[in-house]
Design a protein around this motif. Sequence first.
Motif, short mmCIF file in Angstrom:
data_model
loop_
_atom_site.label_atom_id
_atom_site.label_comp_id
_atom_site.label_asym_id
_atom_site.label_seq_id
_atom_site.Cartn_x
_atom_site.Cartn_y
_atom_site.Cartn_z
N LYS A 32 0.84 -1.20 0.00
CA LYS A 32 0.00 0.00 0.00
C LYS A 32 0.87 1.25 0.00
N LYS A 33 0.35 2.31 -0.57
CA LYS A 33 1.08 3.57 -0.60
C LYS A 33 1.10 4.18 0.81
N PHE A 34 2.17 4.92 1.08
CA PHE A 34 2.35 5.53 2.40
C PHE A 34 2.49 7.03 2.21
N TYR A 35 1.78 7.80 3.04
CA TYR A 35 1.77 9.25 2.91
C TYR A 35 2.20 9.90 4.23
N THR A 36 2.75 11.10 4.14
CA THR A 36 3.05 11.90 5.32
C THR A 36 2.43 13.28 5.15
N ASN A 37 2.05 13.88 6.26
CA ASN A 37 1.50 15.22 6.24
C ASN A 37 1.66 15.82 7.62
N LEU A 38 1.32 17.08 7.76
CA LEU A 38 1.44 17.72 9.05
C LEU A 38 0.39 18.81 9.17
N GLY A 39 -0.14 18.98 10.38
CA GLY A 39 -1.18 19.97 10.62
C GLY A 39 -1.74 19.85 12.02
N PHE A 40 -2.73 20.67 12.32
CA PHE A 40 -3.35 20.68 13.63
C PHE A 40 -4.43 19.60 13.72
N LEU A 41 -4.53 18.98 14.88
CA LEU A 41 -5.58 18.00 15.12
C LEU A 41 -6.87 18.76 15.45
N ASP A 42 -7.81 18.73 14.51
CA ASP A 42 -9.05 19.50 14.67
C ASP A 42 -10.08 18.77 15.51
N GLU A 43 -10.12 17.42 15.42
CA GLU A 43 -11.21 16.70 16.09
C GLU A 43 -10.83 15.25 16.34
#
Length: 254
Positions: A32-43
């Motif tokens: 499976k493809k693997f992704y990374t990201n970053l940001g605020f946890l909204d919920e």
Amino acid sequence: MKNSIKKVTLLLLVVLVLAASFGCTPKEESQKKFYTNLGFLDEKSTEDNKNYITIGANGENIKLEVKDDDIFNGLEEKQYYIVGYDEDNILKSIDVNEFIKDLVVNSMTETPTTGDTFTISSSEPGKFDDLTLLDSSKIDYNNDGSEETISLYTVAGKGPDGQIAWDDGQNWTLVIQGSDKDYVLFDDYIQLGSLHFYAYFEDEDFVVTTVQSGTANLKLTEYRFDKEKDEFIGTVRFVTTGNVNMIHQAPLKY
């Protein structure tokens, strides 16, 4: 240019932190493809006995399933996380980095407001051969009888078919090039957006107006040439504020 260097440095830091946190793409049995990201946890939420988190990143929300209850219970809303997940949006790794969080928060508070001004002085002629030329025009901006060139470049290259290989984001450069000096009006990274420029004379003043768009912002900036001081005066004429979710952008025609 200092602001550009700061943002490029931030991007490099993000890449380094992502690499340090997650390493290379893991060898998964399912391929499976693997992704990374970053940001605020909204919920945080629980649906059908499954735990989910929603990360706000680059103007969009990413909903991820968290299979480990201990990890889910330890996560905090409004915290800034770096996440790794597969194509089924199942969380594989998550980490906090306060340094990047502080940079992001500071960049938000430093967003220019309408009426903010800045100056752009001339610089030594630069080399842009390694960039892709998107648009250019000849114009005698200072009325000295010699034409200069205003050019828009991007770092995105062209594919074998001659089409530009756009990424999710790339650096854009808008520069006025003369025989002995340049004026770099814009040199910055644009995420999921574009830059368009308009060059014209307003009475005796030479003016360049840019429209910068993205998934969560729209900004109009005016660059007016001051012949006596031999510099451009930049003024932010319009910038979106608040929680912006861009519904539609004009397609790129470069």
